[in-house]
Design a protein around this motif. Structure first.
Motif, mmCIF file in Angstrom:
data_model
loop_
_atom_site.group_PDB
_atom_site.id
_atom_site.type_symbol
_atom_site.label_atom_id
_atom_site.label_comp_id
_atom_site.label_asym_id
_atom_site.label_seq_id
_atom_site.Cartn_x
_atom_site.Cartn_y
_atom_site.Cartn_z
ATOM 1 N N ASP A 59 0.838 -1.194 0.000
ATOM 2 C CA ASP A 59 0.000 0.000 0.000
ATOM 3 C C ASP A 59 0.875 1.248 0.000
ATOM 4 N N VAL A 60 0.437 2.266 -0.736
ATOM 5 C CA VAL A 60 1.049 3.594 -0.682
ATOM 6 C C VAL A 60 -0.063 4.552 -0.277
ATOM 7 N N PRO A 61 -0.014 5.099 0.923
ATOM 8 C CA PRO A 61 -1.112 5.939 1.422
ATOM 9 C C PRO A 61 -1.504 7.040 0.452
ATOM 10 N N GLY A 62 -2.790 7.095 0.145
ATOM 11 C CA GLY A 62 -3.316 8.137 -0.732
ATOM 12 C C GLY A 62 -3.161 7.875 -2.210
ATOM 13 N N VAL A 63 -2.578 6.726 -2.575
ATOM 14 C CA VAL A 63 -2.349 6.431 -3.996
ATOM 15 C C VAL A 63 -2.925 5.060 -4.335
ATOM 16 N N PRO A 64 -4.121 5.012 -4.939
ATOM 17 C CA PRO A 64 -4.677 3.715 -5.367
ATOM 18 C C PRO A 64 -3.760 3.062 -6.396
ATOM 19 N N GLU A 65 -3.752 1.736 -6.406
ATOM 20 C CA GLU A 65 -2.820 1.003 -7.268
ATOM 21 C C GLU A 65 -2.948 1.393 -8.737
ATOM 22 N N ASP A 66 -4.157 1.479 -9.240
ATOM 23 C CA ASP A 66 -4.342 1.727 -10.674
ATOM 24 C C ASP A 66 -3.893 3.125 -11.100
ATOM 25 N N SER A 67 -3.852 4.072 -10.157
ATOM 26 C CA SER A 67 -3.418 5.423 -10.515
ATOM 27 C C SER A 67 -1.960 5.682 -10.156
ATOM 28 N N ASP A 68 -1.304 4.702 -9.527
ATOM 29 C CA ASP A 68 0.103 4.847 -9.163
ATOM 30 C C ASP A 68 0.947 4.919 -10.432
ATOM 31 N N LEU A 69 1.857 5.881 -10.471
ATOM 32 C CA LEU A 69 2.675 6.067 -11.673
ATOM 33 C C LEU A 69 3.586 4.881 -11.954
ATOM 34 N N ILE A 70 3.973 4.104 -10.938
ATOM 35 C CA ILE A 70 4.805 2.932 -11.242
ATOM 36 C C ILE A 70 3.994 1.879 -11.997
#
Length: 286
Positions: A59-70
């Protein structure tokens, strides 16, 4: 045998100056800036899978997986190259979001470099830079791999010599959304263009960040950080904020400044870099 790369560095950048020279018809701003790499990084672990799936393992707080730039970067590379391979990605986040340090863009660039190597897709640096513009205007710089004088919307890059020094960086604890700064009626958009040969010696050029005055008005904590750090050197905001920095001559001077802070801000030091550390990591892998 599992193919993987661990502790892939995604370093921060500082904007040693940032001038807004105009605005295009599509709304994008015309900029001039010098991007400086520093040795303060996020880190990425990438593991190849044969199922074609791109997943983030943490998990990255505040960053849903599908919108994560990686994740978006991995899928972009997969689509562009028609790769049948997938990847499990783990992001160890250190750089703050909304800090002007380019963290998300740097993460995306490191993902592209890592998977281009692991998937053996064989794209050149120039091709990776070309497709990466879809992810954000700063991503090509991190793929460029060295400090750069940037123009256009930030994608026209030339190598530039920058000072060898240490920096003290303040995270004021506020998230500054880039659109809020660029859309402000308070923003000056007519700074006279400079030449790469002017940097940094031209005494007639005020090397400033045009976005700083707007951010300081909208976010008082940024203004406080600039004023506090100005005691020790020429303090400046990086990018659209919120982080503030100043250059110092050596590490001990940086340490002295950091120990004098008694508030709630996060302060840290970083050394200037000449080359993106991921370049060295991939050369070592080969």
């Amino acid at each position: 045998m599992t193919l993987s790369l661990t502790r892939c560095p995604a370093p921060a950048k500082l904007n040693l100056f940032l001038h807004v020279n105009g605005r295009r018809s599509d709304g994008y701003h015309l900029l001039q800036t010098v991007f400086q790499l520093i040795d303060h990084s996020d880190y990425l672990d990438a593991e190849v899978t044969d199922d074609g799936c791109i997943t983030r393992t943490n998990d990255v707080p505040g960053v849903p997986e599908d919108s994560d730039l990686i994740v978006r970067a991995a899928r972009l590379l997969q689509q562009h190259t028609n790769s049948q391979l997938g990847a499990r990605l783990t992001l160890h986040k250190t750089l703050p979001m909304g800090g002007g340090l380019g963290g998300g863009s740097s993460d995306a660039a490191t993902t592209l470099m890592a998977l281009n190597a692991l998937w053996q897709t064989g794209l050149s640096q120039q091709e990776l830079m070309r497709i990466s513009v879809q992810l954000g205007a700063d991503v090509p710089f991190f793929l460029f791999g060295e400090n750069a004088f940037a123009e256009g919307i930030g994608e026209e890059l030339q190598p530039v010599q920058t000072p060898d020094c240490w920096y003290v960086v303040i995270e004021p604890g506020v998230h500054v959304p880039t659109p809020a700064i660029f859309s402000s009626d308070l923003l000056t958009r007519d700074t006279k263009p400079v030449k790469i040969t002017d940097f940094p010696a031209d005494e007639f050029v005020k090397w400033k960040n045009d976005l700083q005055s707007v951010a300081c008005l909208l976010y008082p904590e940024v203004d406080k950080a600039v004023k506090w750090l100005n005691q020790f050197g020429a303090a400046k905001m990086t990018g659209s904020g919120a982080c503030v920095f100043c250059a110092v001559s050596d590490e001990s001077e940086a340490d002295k400044i950091i120990t004098q802070h008694e508030g709630n801000w996060k302060l840290w030091k970083a050394k200037s870099l000449n080359i993106h550390p991921m370049m060295k990591k991939l050369q070592t892998k080969d």
